[in-house]
Design an enzyme around this catalytic site. Structure first.
Site: not given
Length: 356
Positions: A77-79
């Site tokens: 996940s990049c968030q």
């Protein structure tokens, strides 16, 4: 001998496709993701037996050792790390938990059994470079005997008209080495792959556009008047002849700024001049001011066009990406925006195995 590979955070299969298109003789053995829609799309394209809808933080060393994988491909996940998220918390974000679990617990347990992978590829947003997670990751991998190479790369470098800058980490177990790297190179994040062709010509956007039923496509994907009236001046606008677009994100069509470029089909008009006339009319409280923008023929890129830009489909190929009928237009944009660029990852896989 075929290299056996596991995909983590597999999304709609960009890692799988990059592996397939690389020069490596390989066999993907399993893919893991928690997003139900992503798993349905992956299954439609690569088979239901390959994908497992699994909370990655529940996987154990025993589970993964039984797959006998030589290569791990990960796009966590990049968030937690994106600059677009003002409340990004890095490793403190719950969405970073499963990746840290793999690195801190599963991988050391597998190493103790000598069943850990010899090779790894990890992709994330450019902001990951400055995170404590990245520093912890590199330190942990080196302590376990991996040699690490790090990159910040964009599809523009590989001829694709999109400026999606991403962080990539490659790792291989010592004594394996990286071609073209000296001892002083391993602490830096590099902006090109050693030995890669430089100055690759970038293809114009028109090669990626849907050419069937252009008027129907325009009507289906035109920018709504209310969006143009309020936010139109904030869009990044690209022409079919352009060789660059902004990064497309999961919020494309839902957000305006920094969510991705839109397309101006009419190349005969000066965009700035037309918008100046629109803004002047709007300042005079002309209720029909937005009609001035009609002549530009502004629309969103379609999902199939983005698939080509992400190289999940090849512009010159007849092979089509499959969307299950239940997947909405909004979900298509979200899933593509979360994906890797296949062309960039393909080149990195080739480089990772350059010594083989």
């Amino acid at each position: 001998m075929l290299v056996r590979a596991i995909e983590f955070y597999s999304g709609i299969g960009g890692l799988h496709l990059a592996l397939r298109q690389s020069r490596l003789a390989s066999s993907p053995v399993k893919a893991f993701d928690w997003d139900q829609t992503a798993c349905q799309v992956y299954a439609a394209n690569y088979g239901a037996k390959m994908i497992s809808r699994t909370d990655i933080s529940t996987l154990s060393a025993v589970d993964l050792s039984s797959l006998h994988a030589d290569l791990w491909l990960l796009s966590p996940s990049c968030q937690p790390y994106t600059v677009l998220n003002p409340s990004a918390r890095g490793e403190a974000d719950p969405r970073a938990k499963s990746f840290l679990y793999l690195i801190d617990h599963v991988l050391p347990d597998m190493a103790a059994q000598d069943s850990h992978p010899r090779y790894m590829l990890i992709e994330n947003v450019a902001g990951f470079q400055d995170s404590t997670t990245r520093k912890h990751l590199v330190t942990t991998l080196r302590r376990m005997g991996y040699v690490v190479a790090q990159f910040l790369l964009t599809p523009l470098q590989f001829g694709v008209p999109n400026s999606r800058l991403r962080y990539y980490l490659l790792a291989k177990l010592s004594p394996l080495r990286f071609y073209g790297f000296g001892e002083s190179d391993f602490d830096r994040v590099h902006d090109k792959i050693p030995g890669a062709q430089l100055d690759v010509p970038v293809h114009p956007l028109r090669e990626y556009l849907d050419d069937a039923l252009p008027n129907e496509i325009f009507l289906r994907h035109k920018i709504p008047d209310r969006v143009l009236s309020k936010w139109g001046r904030l869009f990044d606008i690209a022409l079919p002849s352009a060789q660059r677009t902004c990064c497309f994100t999961r919020g494309y069509t839902q957000l305006v700024e920094r969510a991705g470029s839109i397309l101006q089909l009419n190349e005969d008009l000066d965009t700035t001049e037309v918008f100046d006339r629109f803004l002047a009319a709007q300042s005079r409280e002309n209720e029909d001011a937005v009609r001035i923008l009609d002549q530009l023929r502004l629309r969103y890129f379609t999902p199939s066009e983005l698939l080509k830009i992400f190289r999940l489909e090849k512009p010159e190929s007849d092979q089509q990406f499959v969307w299950p009928l239940s997947v909405s237009l909004k979900s298509k944009y979200r899933l593509i925006g979360n994906s890797v660029n296949v062309e960039v990852v393909r080149h990195l896989i080739d480089y990772l195995f350059n010594d083989e």
